[in-house]
Scaffold this active site. Structure first.
Site, PDB file in Angstrom:
ATOM      1  N   CYS A 116       0.877  -1.180   0.000  1.00 15.61           N
ATOM      2  CA  CYS A 116       0.000   0.000   0.000  1.00 15.61           C
ATOM      3  C   CYS A 116       0.909   1.223   0.000  1.00 15.61           C
ATOM      4  CB  CYS A 116      -0.918  -0.010   1.213  1.00 15.61           C
ATOM      5  SG  CYS A 116      -1.959  -1.489   1.357  1.00 15.61           S
ATOM      6  N   GLY A 120       4.504   7.244  -1.507  1.00 11.87           N
ATOM      7  CA  GLY A 120       5.854   6.803  -1.832  1.00 11.87           C
ATOM      8  C   GLY A 120       6.916   7.081  -0.791  1.00 11.87           C
ATOM      9  N   GLY A 121       6.547   7.622   0.367  1.00 12.43           N
ATOM     10  CA  GLY A 121       7.543   7.929   1.382  1.00 12.43           C
ATOM     11  C   GLY A 121       8.326   6.725   1.835  1.00 12.43           C
ATOM     12  N   LYS A 122       7.666   5.604   1.995  1.00 10.94           N
ATOM     13  CA  LYS A 122       8.344   4.388   2.442  1.00 10.94           C
ATOM     14  C   LYS A 122       8.964   3.648   1.256  1.00 10.94           C
ATOM     15  CE  LYS A 122       5.153   4.247   6.331  1.00 10.94           C
ATOM     16  NZ  LYS A 122       4.494   5.531   5.992  1.00 10.94           N
ATOM     17  N   CYS A 238      -0.595   4.095  11.149  1.00  3.73           N
ATOM     18  CA  CYS A 238      -0.400   5.374  11.834  1.00  3.73           C
ATOM     19  C   CYS A 238      -1.546   5.601  12.811  1.00  3.73           C
ATOM     20  CB  CYS A 238      -0.258   6.527  10.839  1.00  3.73           C
ATOM     21  SG  CYS A 238      -1.674   6.781   9.759  1.00  3.73           S
TER      22      CYS A 238
END
Length: 462
Positions: A116, A120-122, A238
């Site tokens: 998921c 795109g941060g991870k 989160c």
């Protein structure tokens, strides 16, 4: 800020004597952050290049706090407006959100899935840790979010990637027991973002933990189907709710005894998970804003027991390398790079390069397979923005390297034509790789004393 009574009661039970400290955290400002893209630059080199007063995020080796006061909107030093952002040298990310990708064991040549992944941060951090070797499949079921994911990965110069907009069950059917490492940052009720995004509070009242928990349970089961024996799965949210966190993990471990809970690399500000049904889940991690400078997260790292099996390619992979048009061949002759490990292929007027180890399969909706090299426009070849971001300056014959403080750099990023000095113009004709302080921004086309701007319109600075 008024918080739902049911949420407050949950937090009081979860935190006990720490509950007043948590409530007090709502009176403190939220934290901004950036994470250095180690796929392009080392942390040490980045700190030498920048003049910002960056404070380290103590539990993430390449993470830094960004002062909102010092880098106010419109400030020339604002990291969101600086040319280094457009060069893909870092990703702007809230500090606690940096944690999941930093705790999933990933090494070069691994096959990695971010299930998921948008925006795109991870995924960008997972790609950086692969160092260009192996394969990252980044998926998001939302087509619009998957397009944002693609932009962020291309901006950071990633080429050993597949981007899909698929239902996880379709991926599982094509990639069974395939991945060495999987990150499932599951959709959740977002309680950890209440301080930062007040809109999440009203959304929680409509879709709270009981709505998300069944979705999360389904996703983690589908993720396991794609995990190789010996591989690692990191589940994160989160949110704080045990219903979405420990209860999901406890049910999953009960159903699949071949999955074992592993300790997460510690930090003094992390809080352990709570036990559920007599199962010790203290190896899980809660991140609370009253314990660290950041927002909220939950992490559970698991390993699938068993010996690794020989890798099998997904069904339907094509191995042939397409013949390239003459104009594309001529352009590629100016790139000093060994392409022999992968293969080129053409789709209509677009040309792609698929690096070694990147394995698409038939029957899935790919937004990107590997690196988009460029587009044929009748008999002409136009290199892509993605290619520019994937190159190093020493790999291209013709380079225009501008200082990040040169006003032409910002003009280029805004899509304007830029001028060349007499020395800069000497010997330059045709395509140029435009760089800032030695890092590519995009292409331009030299024409006498000026450079026709070829920076991708959708990425331009506004």
């Amino acid at each position: 800020m008024e918080l739902p009574i049911a949420f407050l009661e949950q937090m009081k039970e979860l935190l006990g004597e720490e509950y007043p400290e948590y409530l007090e955290s709502f009176s403190r400002p939220t934290c901004g952050g950036l994470r250095v893209n180690t796929g392009k630059i080392s942390v040490e080199k980045f700190l030498e290049l920048t003049r910002w007063d960056l404070q380290p995020v103590p539990w993430v080796s390449n993470g830094f706090y960004v002062s909102r006061e010092e880098h106010a909107e419109g400030d020339a030093a604002n990291p969101a407006k600086h040319p280094f952002y457009y060069a893909g040298l870092y990703y702007l990310q809230e500090p606690s959100a940096m944690t999941p990708a930093s705790r999933l064991p990933v090494k070069p040549k691994d096959r990695v899935l971010d299930l998921c992944a948008a925006p795109g941060g991870k995924a960008t951090e997972l790609a950086a840790r692969l160092q260009g070797e192996g394969m990252l499949l980044a998926n998001d079921i939302s087509a619009s979010r998957a397009r944002a994911l693609l932009k962020n990965l291309e901006l950071q110069g990633v080429e050993n990637m597949l981007i899909t907009g698929e239902e996880p069950e379709r991926l599982a059917a094509v990639y069974p027991e395939f991945f060495d490492a999987i990150l499932l940052d599951a959709p959740c009720s977002g309680e950890g973002m209440f301080r930062k995004e007040r809109s999440m509070v009203s959304a929680w009242s409509g879709k709270g933990p009981s709505w998300y928990a069944p979705v999360q349970s389904r996703l983690i089961r589908q993720a396991r189907q794609m995990l190789r024996p010996g591989g690692y799965l990191l589940y994160s949210t989160c949110t704080f709710s045990p219903e979405e966190n420990e209860q999901v993990i406890a049910g999953f471990l009960e159903e699949f005894p071949d999955m074992e809970l592993c300790p997460v690399e510690p930090y003094e500000g992390f809080a352990p998970g709570i036990s559920v049904g007599g199962r010790d889940l203290s190896a899980c991690v809660h991140i609370f804003p009253h314990r660290i400078e950041g927002e909220g997260h939950f992490l559970a790292l698991m390993r699938r027991r068993g010996a690794s099996v020989d890798r099998e390619e997904p069904s339907g992979r094509e191995h042939r390398s397409d013949a390239l048009p003459a104009a594309a061949e001529e352009f590629l002759s100016h790139i000093c790079r060994d392409w022999s490990g992968g293969r080129f292929f053409c789709r209509q007027d677009q040309i792609y390069y698929l690096p070694e180890g990147v394995e698409p399969a038939k029957g899935l909706r790919y937004l990107r397979t590997g690196l988009l090299v460029g587009t044929m426009k009748r008999s002409r070849f136009e290199p892509s923005q993605a290619l520019a971001m994937a190159l190093r300056p020493e790999e291209f014959d013709f380079v225009l390297n501008l200082s990040s403080e040169d006003e032409r750099t910002v003009r280029y990023l805004k899509g304007e034509t830029i001028s060349l000095g007499e020395r800069e113009a000497a010997g330059k004709k045709g395509w140029l790789l435009v760089c800032t302080d030695g890092f590519p921004l995009g292409f331009g086309k030299a024409a006498g004393p000026s450079v026709k701007n070829k920076y991708y319109a959708g990425w331009r600075m506004v």
